[in-house]
Design a protein around this motif. Structure first.
Motif, short mmCIF file in Angstrom:
data_model
loop_
_atom_site.label_atom_id
_atom_site.label_comp_id
_atom_site.label_asym_id
_atom_site.label_seq_id
_atom_site.Cartn_x
_atom_site.Cartn_y
_atom_site.Cartn_z
N ASP A 244 55.68 17.89 70.57
CA ASP A 244 54.62 17.72 71.56
C ASP A 244 55.26 17.75 72.95
OD1 ASP A 244 52.85 16.13 73.47
OD2 ASP A 244 51.54 16.24 71.72
N THR A 245 54.97 18.79 73.73
CA THR A 245 55.63 18.98 75.02
C THR A 245 55.39 17.83 75.97
OG1 THR A 245 55.24 21.36 74.74
CG2 THR A 245 55.95 20.61 76.91
N PHE A 246 54.18 17.26 75.94
CA PHE A 246 53.88 16.14 76.84
C PHE A 246 54.75 14.93 76.52
CE2 PHE A 246 51.46 12.37 78.10
CZ PHE A 246 51.19 12.67 79.42
N ILE A 247 54.92 14.63 75.25
CA ILE A 247 55.75 13.49 74.84
C ILE A 247 57.21 13.75 75.18
CG2 ILE A 247 56.53 12.10 72.88
CD1 ILE A 247 53.62 11.65 73.67
N VAL A 248 57.68 14.97 74.95
CA VAL A 248 59.06 15.33 75.25
C VAL A 248 59.35 15.13 76.74
CG1 VAL A 248 60.76 17.20 75.31
CG2 VAL A 248 59.25 16.95 73.34
N TYR A 249 58.46 15.65 77.58
CA TYR A 249 58.71 15.59 79.03
C TYR A 249 58.56 14.18 79.58
CZ TYR A 249 58.50 16.83 83.97
OH TYR A 249 58.76 16.91 85.32
N THR A 250 57.48 13.50 79.22
CA THR A 250 57.23 12.17 79.79
C THR A 250 58.28 11.16 79.35
OG1 THR A 250 55.68 11.68 77.97
CG2 THR A 250 54.76 12.52 80.04
N SER A 251 58.74 11.22 78.12
CA SER A 251 59.77 10.29 77.67
C SER A 251 61.07 10.53 78.42
CB SER A 251 60.01 10.43 76.16
OG SER A 251 60.44 11.74 75.83
N ASN A 252 61.40 11.80 78.67
CA ASN A 252 62.59 12.14 79.46
C ASN A 252 62.49 11.58 80.86
OD1 ASN A 252 64.90 14.47 78.88
ND2 ASN A 252 63.36 14.30 77.28
N ILE A 253 61.39 11.86 81.53
CA ILE A 253 61.23 11.50 82.93
C ILE A 253 61.13 9.98 83.10
CG2 ILE A 253 59.84 11.78 85.00
CD1 ILE A 253 61.48 14.25 83.94
N MET A 254 60.42 9.30 82.22
CA MET A 254 60.31 7.85 82.32
C MET A 254 61.67 7.17 82.17
SD MET A 254 57.47 6.54 83.14
CE MET A 254 55.72 6.77 83.24
N ALA A 255 62.51 7.71 81.31
CA ALA A 255 63.85 7.15 81.14
C ALA A 255 64.71 7.41 82.37
CB ALA A 255 64.52 7.73 79.90
N ILE A 256 64.57 8.60 82.95
CA ILE A 256 65.38 8.99 84.10
C ILE A 256 64.93 8.27 85.37
CG2 ILE A 256 65.97 10.93 85.62
CD1 ILE A 256 65.81 12.71 83.11
N LEU A 257 63.62 8.02 85.51
CA LEU A 257 63.09 7.38 86.71
C LEU A 257 63.78 6.05 86.99
CD1 LEU A 257 59.22 7.88 86.86
CD2 LEU A 257 60.91 8.60 88.55
N GLY A 258 64.02 5.27 85.96
CA GLY A 258 64.64 3.96 86.14
C GLY A 258 66.15 4.01 86.22
N LEU A 259 66.73 5.20 86.09
CA LEU A 259 68.19 5.30 86.08
C LEU A 259 68.79 4.87 87.40
CD1 LEU A 259 70.91 6.15 84.88
CD2 LEU A 259 70.40 8.50 85.57
N ARG A 260 68.18 5.27 88.52
CA ARG A 260 68.76 4.93 89.82
C ARG A 260 68.75 3.42 90.05
NH1 ARG A 260 63.79 7.26 90.82
NH2 ARG A 260 62.31 6.09 92.13
#
Length: 357
Positions: A244-260
Motif C-alpha cells: 500500500d503506497t500510502f502506508i509505505v510513504y507515511t510510515s517513512n515520513i513520520m519516522a523521519i520527521l522526528g529524526l531531527r
C-alpha cells in the motif's frame, strides 16, 4: 469536490492532502515558532520534542485505522494499521544509524550545534521529496511486476546477513565522488556564515562579488546522499511489509520527521547503541524471509500482521536493551573535529584542492 474523493495510488486524494498538510504544518510550526532563532538544543528539549513527534505518528496510525476501516472494512483496516506501525518502528530504529552518520558529517565540517537543527530540517525536507520519488517508482514497479517483491525480499535477507558479519566502517566523506565534484565545481567558503547556505563574497583573483556555497551547504548535501544510501535498505523493507503506497510513504515520513528532534538526544550517546545494528540485521532478515514463508510454506496466505509487528518490536527492543547494558560506562568516541567552526577548513582545502574561497 469529487476530485478530493478520487482514489490515487489506492487512497483518496483528500487523505493524501491531509497528510501533506500535517507534515507542512509540523514543519512550519517547528521552524517558524519553536526554532525561529538558531540555538543549541539540549537533551531535555530534544527528548520532549521527539516524544511529541512520536505521539503524532502514533495518533496518525489510529486515524489510518478508522479511515481504512471505513473504506475497506475491519479486516483490511486492521491489517494496514498494523503494517503502518510495523514499518514506522523499523524506520525509527534504522534512523538511529542515521544519527551516527549525521553526527560524523557535522563533525567533519565542524558545524556548531546551534546551526545543526536548521541543516537537519532542510535535509529532511529534501528526504521527503527523495523518498517520495523512490517510493513512487517502487510502487509502480511492484504493481507492474509483482515478482520484484521476491527480489526485495532476497535483497533484505542478503543485506541483513551482511550487516551481521560486517565491521564498523565509517562513511568516507573525503573521497565521496559527488561531494568532491560539487566542491571543485562550485565556489566554497572556508568559514561558516551563520545559518546561510550561500553568501556573496569577494573573489580572490578579480575582487568582484560572487555567490559561494558554505560548509553548511556541503554538510546538507552529504546528509541527503547518506539518506539515499539508507533508503536502499529501508524502502524495500517497507514494501516487504505492505504494498500500500500510502502506508509505505507515511510510515517513512513520520519516522523521519522526528529524526531531527531525536538527533540531539541520541548524538551524545549514539555509541551506547552499538549492538542495535545486529538487531536491525535480524529484522531485515525476518522481513525478507516472511515473504518466502508466506508464499511457499503458508500456501499464499499472508504472514500474520500482529506476529510480524511483535517480532519486529521485540527484536528492536532487545537490541536497545542489550546495547545499553553492554555499553554501560563506555566513553564516547572522539572524532576529529578540525580546527574549530570559524577557522580555515582543512577538509575543504582537501576537497577543493586548496581552491576554497
Amino acid at each position: 469536490m469529487e476530485f478530493l474523493f478520487t482514489v490515487w495510488l489506492g487512497t483518496p486524494v483528500w487523505f493524501w492532502l491531509a497528510f501533506v498538510g500535517i507534515v507542512a504544518g509540523l514543519t512550519a510550526f517547528d521552524l517558524g515558532f519553536l526554532h525561529k532563532e538558531d540555538k543549541e538544543m539540549g537533551i531535555g528539549e530534544s527528548l520532549k520534542l521527539s516524544a511529541f513527534y512520536i505521539s503524532i505518528a502514533l495518533a496518525f496510525g489510529i486515524w489510518v485505522y478508522f479511515q481504512k476501516t471505513a473504506a475497506l472494512g475491519e479486516a483490511a483496516g486492521t491489517e494496514l494499521t498494523v503494517a503502518y506501525y510495523t514499518a514506522f518502528f523499523i524506520e525509527k530504529a534504522l534512523s538511529i544509524d542515521n544519527v551516527f552518520v549525521i553526527s560524523l558529517i557535522f563533525t567533519y565540517f565542524a558545524i556548531p550545534a546551534k546551526y545543526q537543527y536548521r541543516a537537519l530540517l532542510w535535509g529532511i525536507i529534501g528526504v521527503i521529496v527523495l523518498r517520495g520519488i523512490m517510493i513512487g517508482v517502487g510502487a509502480a514497479v511492484v504493481q507492474q511486476y509483482a515478482w520484484v517483491l521476491y527480489f526485495f525480499a532476497a535483497f533484505l535477507v542478503f543485506t541483513g546477513i551482511k550487516m551481521l558479519f560486517a565491521g564498523d566502517k565509517p562513511m568516507d566523506i573525503e573521497h565521496n565522488p559527488v561531494i568532491r565534484w560539487i566542491s571543485r565545481h562550485m565556489r566554497v567558503t572556508k568559514e561558516l556564515h551563520d545559518e546561510k547556505f550561500f553568501v556573496e563574497v569577494a573573489d580572490d583573483k578579480t575582487g568582484k562579488m560572487v555567490r559561494a556555497a558554505t560548509p553548511l551547504f556541503l554538510a546538507l548535501v552529504v546528509i541527503n546522499l547518506a539518506d539515499l544510501v539508507f533508503a536502499v535498505d529501508s524502502v524495500p523493507a517497507v514494501f516487504a511489509i505492505t504494498t500500500d503506497t500510502f502506508i509505505v510513504y507515511t510510515s517513512n515520513i513520520m519516522a523521519i520527521l522526528g529524526l531531527r528532534a531525536l538527533y540531539f538526544a541520541l548524538a551524545a550517546m549514539v555509541h551506547r547503541f552499538h549492538y542495535l545494528k545486529y538487531a536491525l540485521a535480524l529484522v531485515l532478515v525476518f522481513i525478507g524471509a516472511k515473504i518466502f514463508i508466506a508464499d511457499f510454506l503458508l500456501g499464499g496466505d499472508k504472514f500474520p500482521p500482529l506476529l510480524s509487528l511483535g517480532v519486529t518490536a521485540g527484536l528492536i527492543a532487545g537490541g536497545v536493551v542489550y546495547s545499553l547494558v553492554k555499553t554501560k560506562g563506555a566513553e564516547e568516541p572522539q572524532w576529529p573535529a578540525g580546527e574549530g567552526p570559524d577557522a580555515p577548513r582543512r577538509h575543504l582545502d582537501e576537497l577543493t584542492d586548496g581552491k576554497a574561497l
